[in-house]
Design a protein around this motif. Structure first.
Motif, PDB file in Angstrom:
ATOM      1  N   ALA A   1      32.173  32.395  45.614  1.00 50.77           N
ATOM      2  CA  ALA A   1      33.429  33.366  45.221  1.00 50.77           C
ATOM      3  C   ALA A   1      33.830  32.496  43.753  1.00 50.77           C
ATOM      4  O   ALA A   1      33.840  33.179  42.440  1.00 50.77           O
TER       5      ALA A   1
ATOM      6  N   SER B   1      32.858  34.108  40.413  1.00 52.53           N
ATOM      7  CA  SER B   1      33.249  34.615  39.167  1.00 52.53           C
ATOM      8  C   SER B   1      33.149  34.016  38.092  1.00 52.53           C
ATOM      9  O   SER B   1      34.039  34.154  36.898  1.00 52.53           O
TER      10      SER B   1
ATOM     11  N   ASP C   1      23.101  42.557  43.089  1.00 49.15           N
ATOM     12  CA  ASP C   1      24.197  43.571  42.686  1.00 49.15           C
ATOM     13  C   ASP C   1      23.803  44.790  42.170  1.00 49.15           C
ATOM     14  O   ASP C   1      24.410  45.710  41.580  1.00 49.15           O
TER      15      ASP C   1
ATOM     16  N   MET D   1      31.941  50.452  47.031  1.00 54.93           N
ATOM     17  CA  MET D   1      32.644  50.039  48.675  1.00 54.93           C
ATOM     18  C   MET D   1      31.528  50.639  48.930  1.00 54.93           C
ATOM     19  O   MET D   1      30.808  49.917  49.990  1.00 54.93           O
TER      20      MET D   1
ATOM     21  N   LYS E   1      27.534  49.224  48.455  1.00 51.57           N
ATOM     22  CA  LYS E   1      27.743  47.836  49.093  1.00 51.57           C
ATOM     23  C   LYS E   1      27.831  47.076  50.700  1.00 51.57           C
ATOM     24  O   LYS E   1      27.321  46.891  51.337  1.00 51.57           O
ATOM     25  N   THR E   2      28.103  48.289  51.653  1.00 52.94           N
ATOM     26  CA  THR E   2      28.102  48.125  52.228  1.00 52.94           C
ATOM     27  C   THR E   2      26.809  48.725  53.032  1.00 52.94           C
ATOM     28  O   THR E   2      26.254  48.041  53.663  1.00 52.94           O
TER      29      THR E   2
ATOM     30  N   GLU F   1      24.155  45.705  52.145  1.00 53.93           N
ATOM     31  CA  GLU F   1      24.188  44.477  53.278  1.00 53.93           C
ATOM     32  C   GLU F   1      24.117  44.799  54.328  1.00 53.93           C
ATOM     33  O   GLU F   1      23.721  44.246  55.162  1.00 53.93           O
TER      34      GLU F   1
ATOM     35  N   THR G   1      30.845  38.698  54.408  1.00 56.11           N
ATOM     36  CA  THR G   1      30.646  39.527  54.359  1.00 56.11           C
ATOM     37  C   THR G   1      31.721  40.267  53.651  1.00 56.11           C
ATOM     38  O   THR G   1      31.715  41.103  53.472  1.00 56.11           O
TER      39      THR G   1
ATOM     40  N   GLY H   1      34.053  39.298  49.045  1.00 56.50           N
ATOM     41  CA  GLY H   1      34.729  39.931  47.983  1.00 56.50           C
ATOM     42  C   GLY H   1      36.218  39.913  47.329  1.00 56.50           C
ATOM     43  O   GLY H   1      36.547  39.881  46.249  1.00 56.50           O
TER      44      GLY H   1
ATOM     45  N   ILE I   1      36.696  36.804  45.306  1.00 65.48           N
ATOM     46  CA  ILE I   1      36.475  37.185  43.900  1.00 65.48           C
ATOM     47  C   ILE I   1      37.222  37.446  43.174  1.00 65.48           C
ATOM     48  O   ILE I   1      37.335  37.344  42.346  1.00 65.48           O
ATOM     49  N   GLN I   2      37.920  38.699  43.824  1.00 63.85           N
ATOM     50  CA  GLN I   2      38.958  39.252  43.171  1.00 63.85           C
ATOM     51  C   GLN I   2      40.446  38.794  42.577  1.00 63.85           C
ATOM     52  O   GLN I   2      40.796  38.838  42.342  1.00 63.85           O
TER      53      GLN I   2
ATOM     54  N   TYR J   1      38.322  36.092  39.996  1.00 68.58           N
ATOM     55  CA  TYR J   1      37.690  36.466  38.558  1.00 68.58           C
ATOM     56  C   TYR J   1      39.339  36.587  37.267  1.00 68.58           C
ATOM     57  O   TYR J   1      39.050  35.823  36.476  1.00 68.58           O
TER      58      TYR J   1
END
Length: 204
Positions: A119, A123, A136, A151, A154-155, A158, A180, A184, A187-188, A191
């Motif tokens: 992560a 970032s 991505d 989201m 992304k799901t 994955e 999984t 996220g 990273i949030q 970042y």
């Protein structure tokens, strides 16, 4: 000039850190992220390394993304997967060859450290705003084609990787779930901290 240097450094250093985090999640032996599990499973069934499959799968995704979005392939993304692929092989084959961890507590610690490092690296590399990792790009392509939120896209991405990883016998387990659902939010969190720091460096 300084801005370009900092962005380039962020890009390369961030991808190197991401590859190290991925390597730790693999070495932990508790299950890797879906895409990484796919690459490991393919590596076990072929003469090619995990890093090689990072590159091969990335190339496939670049083509798939181009078809889904009906646009030209984003060839600059090749730089991203080449860097990550070679760094993963560097960590796995040169720095940690034949590493085997059997103690569960140590496995969990290494897995969690790996996720945090992934992560953190993501970032950093995203601050450069250069080419996206094809994974991505696949997520954004699914969002645009299916008309769903990011989201949900992304799901879906994955799940596709997870099914493919199961088919090829990739390492799916506790680690897969942790990666999984935690990558996220991590990273949030990371970042904006790196964004403030690197923007300050550029200004200076």
């Amino acid at each position: 000039m300084k801005s370009l240097f900092i962005r380039s450094f962020s890009y390369l250093f961030g991808l190197m850190i991401v590859s190290f985090g991925v390597t730790l999640t693999i070495l932990a032996g508790l299950g890797a992220g879906a895409w990484d599990a796919l690459n490991v499973g393919l590596a076990h069934k072929t003469p090619f390394s995990v890093g090689n499959w990072v590159i091969f799968v990335g190339i496939i995704l670049i083509v798939v993304n181009s078809v889904l979005t009906r646009s030209k392939p984003i060839l600059v993304s090749l730089i991203t997967i080449l860097i990550i692929g070679y760094f993963i092989d560097f960590w796995l084959l040169i720095v940690f060859p034949n590493s085997l961890i059997n103690e569960f507590f140590l496995q969990v610690v290494i897995l969690l450290v790996g996720v945090v490092i992934m992560a953190c690296g993501a970032s950093i590399y995203m601050q450069a705003k250069f080419a996206l990792i094809p994974i991505d790009g696949f997520m954004f392509a699914l969002r645009d084609v299916l008309g769903v939120k990011i989201m949900a896209a992304k799901t879906i991405a994955e799940v596709i990787a997870l099914v493919a990883a199961v088919i090829v016998g990739g390492p799916i387990g506790l680690g897969t779930i942790i990666v999984t659902f935690s990558i996220g939010p991590l990273i949030q969190w990371f970042y904006p901290h790196f964004e403030k720091r690197l923007n300050w460096e550029v200004v200076q």
